[in-house]
Motif scaffolding. Sequence first.
Motif, short mmCIF file in Angstrom:
data_model
loop_
_atom_site.label_atom_id
_atom_site.label_comp_id
_atom_site.label_asym_id
_atom_site.label_seq_id
_atom_site.Cartn_x
_atom_site.Cartn_y
_atom_site.Cartn_z
N ILE A 33 0.83 -1.21 0.00
CA ILE A 33 0.00 0.00 0.00
C ILE A 33 0.86 1.25 0.00
O ILE A 33 0.62 2.20 -0.76
N LYS A 34 1.90 1.25 0.83
CA LYS A 34 2.79 2.41 0.91
C LYS A 34 3.55 2.64 -0.39
O LYS A 34 4.05 3.74 -0.65
N SER A 35 3.62 1.61 -1.23
CA SER A 35 4.31 1.73 -2.52
C SER A 35 3.40 2.31 -3.61
O SER A 35 3.82 2.44 -4.75
N GLY A 36 2.16 2.64 -3.24
CA GLY A 36 1.27 3.29 -4.19
C GLY A 36 0.34 2.37 -4.95
O GLY A 36 -0.32 2.80 -5.90
N VAL A 37 0.27 1.09 -4.57
CA VAL A 37 -0.64 0.16 -5.23
C VAL A 37 -2.06 0.42 -4.74
O VAL A 37 -2.32 0.47 -3.54
N VAL A 38 -2.99 0.60 -5.68
CA VAL A 38 -4.40 0.79 -5.35
C VAL A 38 -4.97 -0.55 -4.89
O VAL A 38 -4.73 -1.58 -5.53
N GLY A 86 -12.96 -6.22 4.56
CA GLY A 86 -12.97 -5.06 5.44
C GLY A 86 -11.59 -4.71 5.95
O GLY A 86 -11.20 -3.53 6.00
N LEU A 87 -10.81 -5.74 6.33
CA LEU A 87 -9.46 -5.49 6.83
C LEU A 87 -8.57 -4.92 5.73
O LEU A 87 -7.73 -4.05 5.98
N ALA A 88 -8.74 -5.38 4.49
CA ALA A 88 -7.96 -4.83 3.38
C ALA A 88 -8.21 -3.33 3.24
O ALA A 88 -7.27 -2.54 3.04
N HIS A 89 -9.47 -2.92 3.35
CA HIS A 89 -9.78 -1.48 3.28
C HIS A 89 -9.21 -0.73 4.47
O HIS A 89 -8.67 0.37 4.33
N GLU A 90 -9.33 -1.31 5.66
CA GLU A 90 -8.81 -0.65 6.87
C GLU A 90 -7.30 -0.43 6.78
O GLU A 90 -6.79 0.64 7.13
N LEU A 91 -6.59 -1.45 6.30
CA LEU A 91 -5.14 -1.32 6.17
C LEU A 91 -4.78 -0.25 5.13
O LEU A 91 -3.80 0.49 5.30
N THR A 92 -5.56 -0.18 4.07
CA THR A 92 -5.32 0.83 3.04
C THR A 92 -5.44 2.23 3.62
O THR A 92 -4.60 3.10 3.39
N LEU A 93 -6.50 2.45 4.39
CA LEU A 93 -6.70 3.76 5.00
C LEU A 93 -5.63 4.07 6.03
O LEU A 93 -5.12 5.19 6.11
#
Length: 364
Positions: free
Chosen positions: A138-143, A154-161
């Motif tokens: 995520i920190k590398s800019g992958v959507v 849900g956890l995937a979205h939470e980690l993204t945010l």
Amino acid sequence: MMADKFLIALTQIEGLGPVTLKKLLDLFGSAEAVFRASVFDLREKGVPLKIIELLRDRERLNPDTLVQEIKNEGIETIGFNDLAYPLLLKEIYAPPLVLYWRGNPGFFNKKPVLAAVGSRKISAYAKWVMPEILDSVIKSGVVIVSGLAWGVDGLAHELTLKNNGLAIGVLGSGLAWDNFFPLSNLKLAQEILEKGGLLISEFPPLVPAQPFNFPRRNRIIAGLSEAVLVVEASQKSGALITAACALNENREVMAVPQNVNGANAAGVNRLIKEGARVVTQATDILEFFNIVQAPANPQVQTAAPVSLLAEEKSVYQALSLAPLHIDKIAENCRLEAALVNAVLVKLEVKGLAQNIGNQNYIKL
């Protein structure tokens, strides 16, 4: 941004799928021409009687009213032929001819894109391994695209945010807030929008969640993505539908290996047997996207630290990334369970092992 009102109306005719509707559009030249065509016009063009019967449903649809209802909900739409329509999604079989959306349309064609999906009944192992793998991605800019469901989605979205990433949520219901599903993730969906993300649905705003909506949603998740990561899945998991859609559309399928005895292991381990890319760390994903960057989390040690005592080394080497019960660990290292229990406590103190519940341990 609003799609052609006649196209919006036509996509709401029950039983008229995107493939058939696309053929009609090609035949008549425009959505308005299809919407206004008489029975005589349809017959003259050779349209099958079954489709003509479906098109009688046009009589109950008022395109202007439909557009106003969409605007009243604060929702926007995009049509298949609009320049901003997601190019990856356009490549799939039967892409939605209209997408309903909220948020940042700049994500429609932003790359790289990874779908992260898995079981709704998320395991302790998945809760541990997902940040280990996804934080650096995520920190590398992958959507990150997922389905806003319970569990892995849900956890995937939470980690993204949490990592200030770019999130796209694809729903199996309409985007009207009163119809949102699952309601427990409504706050998460709103946070995605607050942080510049995007919510998408194929379904008109007031359509409720129905079981048959989710395979359609899953094809969109796969279609928007260059690769699909299955974190965990049973044999009947909807995540396997997403993986199958990805394979059908020549997208990469990735899988996180699981304990063979785990409740959510069978599906994901089958994907690996069938050739899915094995993912055990962030670099496995970053390499696929040709992103040269060291992961934020250090790689897991494979060799036991030299400072450990003999029985500590033995127990440490018996552990793995997948959860193992203390009895299995004792069996693997041929030590008494009581001794293994004492050693595991020491390894936890040293930050080399973690009890994830019910006497199941993982290597750190």
